[in-house]
Enzyme design. Sequence first.
Site, PDB file in Angstrom:
ATOM      1  N   CYS A  28       0.832  -1.208   0.000  1.00 25.31           N
ATOM      2  CA  CYS A  28       0.000   0.000   0.000  1.00 25.31           C
ATOM      3  C   CYS A  28       0.867   1.260   0.000  1.00 25.31           C
ATOM      4  O   CYS A  28       1.563   1.536   0.978  1.00 25.31           O
ATOM      5  CB  CYS A  28      -0.916  -0.055   1.233  1.00 25.31           C
ATOM      6  SG  CYS A  28      -1.714   1.486   1.663  1.00 25.31           S
ATOM      7  N   CYS A  31       0.120   3.785   2.760  1.00 23.20           N
ATOM      8  CA  CYS A  31       0.589   3.248   4.044  1.00 23.20           C
ATOM      9  C   CYS A  31       2.068   3.576   4.234  1.00 23.20           C
ATOM     10  O   CYS A  31       2.503   3.911   5.338  1.00 23.20           O
ATOM     11  CB  CYS A  31       0.386   1.739   4.111  1.00 23.20           C
ATOM     12  SG  CYS A  31      -1.332   1.203   3.980  1.00 23.20           S
TER      13      CYS A  31
END
Length: 105
Positions: A28, A31
């Site tokens: 991600c 993230c």
Amino acid sequence: MAIEASSENFDQLIAGPLTVVDFWAPWCGPCKMMSPIMEKLEQQFGDQIKFVKMNVDGNQEIAQRYKVMSIPSLVLFRDGEAKEKVSGVYPEAKLAHYFERKISE
């Protein structure tokens, strides 16, 4: 350094007075952007808030339990009970202000 949660230790990790769980995944991009922000905030608030990271890969049942539909998501727990959730990338100053408010509640 944030504590890595698993399905085995998750419930005991969130049992403290104030815990923030960062739901994330290694693939991600957002993230990865949040990771250094969370590290700085942990240095600032680590004595008042427990910081936990939960990799959603392989732990979907816990993510579903707290209705984590997108990552990164931060779920705030007070005494083991989920109270609030925020999703997406947030600036460090905005999250610091949020954490200060939660500590003083």
